[in-house]
Design a protein around this motif. Structure first.
Motif, PDB file in Angstrom:
ATOM      1  N   MET A  15       4.655   6.259  -3.621  1.00  0.00           N
ATOM      2  CA  MET A  15       5.202   4.956  -3.244  1.00  0.00           C
ATOM      3  C   MET A  15       4.708   3.860  -4.176  1.00  0.00           C
ATOM      4  SD  MET A  15       7.293   5.077  -0.558  1.00  0.00           S
ATOM      5  CE  MET A  15       7.166   3.525   0.353  1.00  0.00           C
ATOM      6  N   ARG A  16       3.442   3.904  -4.538  1.00  0.00           N
ATOM      7  CA  ARG A  16       2.883   2.859  -5.406  1.00  0.00           C
ATOM      8  C   ARG A  16       3.478   2.894  -6.811  1.00  0.00           C
ATOM      9  NH1 ARG A  16      -1.380   0.098  -3.500  1.00  0.00           N
ATOM     10  NH2 ARG A  16      -2.542   0.912  -1.713  1.00  0.00           N
ATOM     11  N   THR A  21       7.946  -1.787  -5.612  1.00  0.00           N
ATOM     12  CA  THR A  21       7.034  -1.566  -4.486  1.00  0.00           C
ATOM     13  C   THR A  21       6.240  -2.835  -4.180  1.00  0.00           C
ATOM     14  OG1 THR A  21       6.789   0.790  -4.918  1.00  0.00           O
ATOM     15  CG2 THR A  21       5.007  -0.270  -3.719  1.00  0.00           C
ATOM     16  N   SER A  23       3.273  -4.596  -1.150  1.00  0.00           N
ATOM     17  CA  SER A  23       2.334  -4.379  -0.048  1.00  0.00           C
ATOM     18  C   SER A  23       2.335  -5.622   0.830  1.00  0.00           C
ATOM     19  CB  SER A  23       0.917  -4.124  -0.572  1.00  0.00           C
ATOM     20  OG  SER A  23       0.871  -2.938  -1.341  1.00  0.00           O
ATOM     21  N   ARG A  41      14.946  -0.761   2.389  1.00  0.00           N
ATOM     22  CA  ARG A  41      13.607  -0.401   1.946  1.00  0.00           C
ATOM     23  C   ARG A  41      13.062   0.748   2.799  1.00  0.00           C
ATOM     24  NH1 ARG A  41      11.880  -4.044  -1.719  1.00  0.00           N
ATOM     25  NH2 ARG A  41       9.735  -3.268  -1.708  1.00  0.00           N
ATOM     26  N   TYR A  43       9.395   2.457   4.157  1.00  0.00           N
ATOM     27  CA  TYR A  43       8.059   1.950   4.473  1.00  0.00           C
ATOM     28  C   TYR A  43       7.053   3.091   4.622  1.00  0.00           C
ATOM     29  CZ  TYR A  43      10.448  -2.416   5.560  1.00  0.00           C
ATOM     30  OH  TYR A  43      11.206  -3.551   5.483  1.00  0.00           O
ATOM     31  N   ILE A  99       3.092  -0.398   2.784  1.00  0.00           N
ATOM     32  CA  ILE A  99       3.678  -0.353   1.450  1.00  0.00           C
ATOM     33  C   ILE A  99       5.170  -0.125   1.654  1.00  0.00           C
ATOM     34  CG2 ILE A  99       3.773   0.847  -0.765  1.00  0.00           C
ATOM     35  CD1 ILE A  99       0.973   1.886  -0.243  1.00  0.00           C
ATOM     36  N   SER A 100       5.997  -0.833   0.907  1.00  0.00           N
ATOM     37  CA  SER A 100       7.436  -0.583   1.002  1.00  0.00           C
ATOM     38  C   SER A 100       8.034  -0.548  -0.400  1.00  0.00           C
ATOM     39  CB  SER A 100       8.140  -1.643   1.852  1.00  0.00           C
ATOM     40  OG  SER A 100       8.165  -2.891   1.198  1.00  0.00           O
ATOM     41  N   ALA A 101       9.110   0.228  -0.515  1.00  0.00           N
ATOM     42  CA  ALA A 101       9.794   0.359  -1.796  1.00  0.00           C
ATOM     43  C   ALA A 101      11.294   0.352  -1.560  1.00  0.00           C
ATOM     44  CB  ALA A 101       9.375   1.651  -2.496  1.00  0.00           C
TER      45      ALA A 101
END
Length: 221
Positions: A15-16, A21, A23, A41, A43, A99-101
């Motif tokens: 994810m990072r 991405t 936070s 997105r 999560y 964290i979301s992307a």
């Protein structure tokens, strides 16, 4: 000499690494997304607990899952292949670190590396099991059994074993518990008081310790 395979990345590492991405910290009781919001997105829960619920036409809001650390959610758009609307109401059950992307970035990562898809599938499988557990919890008609079942779920997913029993590693208000299992704060306060008087639990600064989960389960079996 054969070279060793590269180590399996963790879901946090994946994810990072994705484009876009971010936070964020979400305080307890705040909404992460509403039903009907565009599913743009994906999560990952780093710390805390997230409650997923469904809101029905009657106005009833039913908990379908209580997510723990490293749970992934908001992935339906990846399964449908389009930006479908959200089906759930996602709420911070405690203060959470997320964290979301973008869903597009996650989809591209899956297409490039099958291991990413496997990680997401594992996370989704865990979420389905959590949903089944919550459904079982909410099938209890009397609220005392429902509360006990919920406490046992919390012991399993958030419990920290200690010398005195298992402490649920969440700061839980009576109101938060009531919302999760479809009760009222007054009822939960009374029922927790009964459990405490019976020597089954201890409550200290919103942290609940279950002295013996087996004894608690038998008490209302």
């Amino acid at each position: 000499m054969l070279s060793s395979a590269p180590p399996q990345p963790t879901i946090q590492e994946v994810m990072r690494s994705l484009a876009g991405t971010t936070s964020e910290i979400v305080e307890r009781g705040k909404t992460i997304f509403f039903p009907g919001d565009p599913a743009e997105r994906v999560y990952l829960l780093k710390r805390g607990a997230v409650r997923l619920s469904r809101v029905y036409e009657s106005g009833d809001e039913i908990t379908v899952a209580l997510l723990r650390e490293n749970s992934i959610f908001g992935v339906l758009s990846l399964l449908t292949g389009q930006k479908s609307d959200r089906f759930y109401h996602a709420i911070a059950f405690t203060r959470v670190d997320l964290i979301s992307a973008p869903a597009t970035s996650v989809r591209q990562a899956i297409e490039k590396d099958a291991r990413v898809g496997l990680l997401l599938l594992q996370g989704l499988s865990s979420r389905i099991l959590q949903t089944e557990t919550m459904i079982e919890t909410l099938t209890h008609r009397d609220m005392s059994s429902r509360l006990v079942s919920f406490l046992l779920v919390l012991c399993r997913d958030f419990g920290m074993p200690g010398t005195r029993g298992i402490t649920i590693d969440l700061k839980l208000s009576h109101q938060a518990i009531a919302e999760a299992i479809g009760s009222t704060r007054v009822t939960i306060t009374r029922l927790l008081g009964d459990l405490r008087n019976d020597g089954l639990v201890e409550i200290d600064r919103k942290r609940i310790t279950v002295f013996d989960p087996l004894a608690l389960a038998k008490r209302f079996s």
